[in-house]
Design a protein around this motif. Structure first.
Motif, short mmCIF file in Angstrom:
data_model
loop_
_atom_site.label_atom_id
_atom_site.label_comp_id
_atom_site.label_asym_id
_atom_site.label_seq_id
_atom_site.Cartn_x
_atom_site.Cartn_y
_atom_site.Cartn_z
N SER A 73 3.18 -28.31 -81.12
CA SER A 73 4.38 -28.86 -81.76
C SER A 73 5.58 -28.00 -81.36
O SER A 73 5.42 -26.91 -80.80
CB SER A 73 4.19 -28.96 -83.27
N GLN A 74 6.76 -28.50 -81.67
CA GLN A 74 8.04 -27.90 -81.26
C GLN A 74 8.04 -26.37 -81.24
O GLN A 74 7.77 -25.73 -82.24
CB GLN A 74 9.10 -28.44 -82.25
N HIS A 75 8.35 -25.81 -80.09
CA HIS A 75 8.54 -24.37 -79.88
C HIS A 75 7.28 -23.50 -80.03
O HIS A 75 7.39 -22.26 -80.06
CB HIS A 75 9.67 -23.82 -80.75
N GLY A 76 6.11 -24.13 -80.14
CA GLY A 76 4.86 -23.35 -80.10
C GLY A 76 4.55 -22.60 -81.38
O GLY A 76 5.23 -22.75 -82.39
N ALA A 78 4.20 -19.06 -81.87
CA ALA A 78 4.59 -17.65 -82.11
C ALA A 78 5.48 -17.53 -83.35
O ALA A 78 5.35 -16.59 -84.12
CB ALA A 78 5.30 -17.08 -80.89
N ARG A 79 6.38 -18.48 -83.55
CA ARG A 79 7.35 -18.35 -84.63
C ARG A 79 6.77 -18.70 -86.00
O ARG A 79 7.44 -18.53 -87.02
CB ARG A 79 8.61 -19.19 -84.34
N ILE A 80 5.54 -19.23 -86.01
CA ILE A 80 4.92 -19.53 -87.31
C ILE A 80 3.56 -18.85 -87.47
O ILE A 80 2.72 -19.30 -88.24
CB ILE A 80 4.78 -21.05 -87.55
N PHE A 153 13.97 -16.75 -76.25
CA PHE A 153 14.49 -16.04 -77.43
C PHE A 153 15.53 -16.99 -78.03
O PHE A 153 16.62 -17.15 -77.47
CB PHE A 153 15.20 -14.74 -77.02
N HIS A 154 15.19 -17.59 -79.17
CA HIS A 154 16.04 -18.64 -79.75
C HIS A 154 17.14 -17.99 -80.62
O HIS A 154 17.16 -18.15 -81.85
CB HIS A 154 15.15 -19.58 -80.59
N ASN A 155 18.08 -17.28 -79.98
CA ASN A 155 19.11 -16.53 -80.71
C ASN A 155 20.08 -17.43 -81.47
O ASN A 155 20.74 -18.27 -80.86
CB ASN A 155 19.97 -15.72 -79.74
N ASP A 177 20.32 -32.37 -70.22
CA ASP A 177 20.91 -32.68 -71.49
C ASP A 177 19.84 -33.28 -72.38
O ASP A 177 19.39 -34.40 -72.16
CB ASP A 177 22.05 -33.68 -71.27
N ARG A 178 19.44 -32.52 -73.41
CA ARG A 178 18.37 -33.00 -74.27
C ARG A 178 18.85 -34.14 -75.16
O ARG A 178 18.05 -34.85 -75.74
CB ARG A 178 17.82 -31.84 -75.09
N ARG A 179 20.15 -34.32 -75.25
CA ARG A 179 20.67 -35.42 -76.05
C ARG A 179 20.74 -36.71 -75.24
O ARG A 179 20.96 -37.78 -75.78
CB ARG A 179 22.08 -35.08 -76.57
N VAL A 201 25.87 -30.16 -78.68
CA VAL A 201 25.28 -29.76 -77.38
C VAL A 201 23.84 -29.34 -77.60
O VAL A 201 23.52 -28.64 -78.57
CB VAL A 201 26.01 -28.58 -76.69
N ASP A 202 22.99 -29.78 -76.69
CA ASP A 202 21.60 -29.36 -76.68
C ASP A 202 21.19 -29.40 -75.20
O ASP A 202 20.74 -30.41 -74.70
CB ASP A 202 20.75 -30.31 -77.55
N ARG A 203 21.42 -28.29 -74.54
CA ARG A 203 21.27 -28.26 -73.09
C ARG A 203 20.37 -27.13 -72.64
O ARG A 203 20.41 -26.05 -73.23
CB ARG A 203 22.64 -28.01 -72.44
N LEU A 254 22.38 -19.45 -78.27
CA LEU A 254 22.38 -19.20 -76.83
C LEU A 254 21.09 -18.44 -76.55
O LEU A 254 20.90 -17.33 -77.05
CB LEU A 254 23.62 -18.37 -76.46
N GLU A 255 20.20 -19.10 -75.79
CA GLU A 255 18.80 -18.70 -75.78
C GLU A 255 18.27 -18.46 -74.37
O GLU A 255 17.97 -19.41 -73.66
CB GLU A 255 17.96 -19.81 -76.43
N PRO A 256 18.19 -17.20 -73.96
CA PRO A 256 17.59 -16.93 -72.65
C PRO A 256 16.13 -17.36 -72.65
O PRO A 256 15.41 -17.11 -73.63
CB PRO A 256 17.68 -15.41 -72.53
O1 TA6 Z 1 16.83 -24.73 -78.66
C1 TA6 Z 1 17.43 -25.86 -79.10
C2 TA6 Z 1 16.47 -26.67 -79.94
O2 TA6 Z 1 15.30 -26.92 -79.24
C3 TA6 Z 1 17.18 -27.93 -80.40
O3 TA6 Z 1 16.78 -29.06 -79.71
C4 TA6 Z 1 16.93 -28.00 -81.87
O4 TA6 Z 1 15.93 -28.84 -82.19
C5 TA6 Z 1 16.68 -26.55 -82.19
O5 TA6 Z 1 16.10 -25.95 -81.08
C6 TA6 Z 1 16.01 -26.18 -83.48
O6 TA6 Z 1 14.70 -26.55 -83.49
P1 TA6 Z 1 13.87 -26.39 -84.81
O7 TA6 Z 1 12.49 -26.84 -84.46
O8 TA6 Z 1 13.92 -24.95 -85.18
O9 TA6 Z 1 14.53 -27.24 -85.85
#
Ligand code: TA6
Length: 280
Positions: A73-76, A78-80, A153-155, A177-179, A201-203, A254-256
């Motif tokens: 699921s979204q972003h894997g 590690a963050r949970i 790194f989702h800063n 462009d993710r949008r 913006v979601d790029r 701004l996420e490297p």
């Molecule tokens: O990094 C940008 C992004 O992927 C956006 O598309 C937006 O969904 C954001 O992260 C936050 O995601 P989250 O799952 O934390 O709500």
């Protein structure tokens, strides 16, 4: 160590440079960074500290998958996931203070393992020193099978108003462009010297320079990011569109990352990536 909701939070100081960070073991999420007593990261008023959802703010780690692109699921995970504190104290040259957090496949919830069945060890080092806040991520493949992953790194930077910020380093860089159904632009932003955000913006920018910056003209603050082994960068702000965090005006992400081309790690191989963040 203190408790916020259900979660343990560790505070790390570096008095000579007047800096402090707060880090949750849950997600290894840096949730606060103060320099000269001023908060530099955004933390949502709606942030959830139950351990059920990722913490919205600071630096969530996207690993082993950025966004929805993959089996997780979204972003894997590690963050949970709950990371372990391995070490804390002054660095070898004593000029900085840091901590190392660890996560391996043995710490994972079985649901994650069924979608991502690989043996790995990840180490996350957070350092405060005279050159700012450093975050170093390292992962090793401990299994027989190769695996691939994406990372960021989702800063979430704290800004006075997102529309009064100027972003440097992403001019003329192609992005998807993710949008707009992940369509690629050819040329990126036209401007040659920074640009401002005037709409959602979601790029994901590919192959970005190794130094990026945000100038906040109301706060008179400049944030500089130096990144290592992270070719790409995401830029995100929902700009008040449906479902935006109520504090959307006050952050800029701004996420490297290593997003466009997944990293492949063979058995026994290791990969590392870092960022150094400074603010003036
Ligand atoms: O990094 C940008 C992004 O992927 C956006 O598309 C937006 O969904 C954001 O992260 C936050 O995601 P989250 O799952 O934390 O709500």
């Amino acid at each position: 160590v203190s408790k916020v909701g259900n979660l343990e939070q560790i505070t790390l100081d570096h008095a000579p440079s007047n800096q402090q960070v707060k880090v949750f073991l849950f997600g290894a999420t840096v949730s606060s960074w103060k320099k000269n007593e001023i908060e530099r990261f955004f933390l949502s008023q709606e942030a959830d500290f139950s351990g059920q959802k990722p913490i919205r703010g600071g630096i969530p780690l996207c690993f082993p998958q950025f966004g929805p692109y993959g089996p997780l699921s979204q972003h894997g995970f590690a963050r949970i996931s709950y990371w372990r504190l391995k070490q804390m104290g002054t660095t070898q040259d004593r000029s900085a203070n840091g901590m190392i957090l660890c996560l391996s496949n043995q710490d994972l919830n079985p649901t994650w393992l069924s979608s991502w069945p690989f043996a790995f060890t990840a180490e996350y080092q957070i350092i405060l020193g005279f050159d700012g806040l450093q975050t170093h991520f390292k992962v090793r493949n401990d299994g027989e099978e190769p695996f691939s992953f994406t990372f960021a790194f989702h800063n979430y930077f704290d800004v006075s108003d997102v529309s009064s910020c100027q972003i440097f380093g992403l001019e003329k860089v192609p992005f998807y462009d993710r949008r707009k159904n992940d369509e690629w632009t050819e040329q990126g932003e036209e401007n040659l010297t920074g640009f401002q955000i005037v709409e959602p913006v979601d790029r994901v920018y590919a192959s970005t320079p190794n130094e990026l910056a945000i100038f906040d003209s109301s706060k008179l603050q400049i944030i500089k990011i130096k990144k290592y082994h992270l070719p790409d960068s995401t830029l995100w702000n929902p700009f008040g569109t449906n479902g935006s965090d109520p504090g959307w005006k006050g952050f800029l992400c701004l996420e490297p990352g290593a997003i466009k081309s997944p990293i492949l790690l063979k058995s026994g191989e290791e990969w590392q990536a870092s960022q150094i963040i400074q603010c003036e």
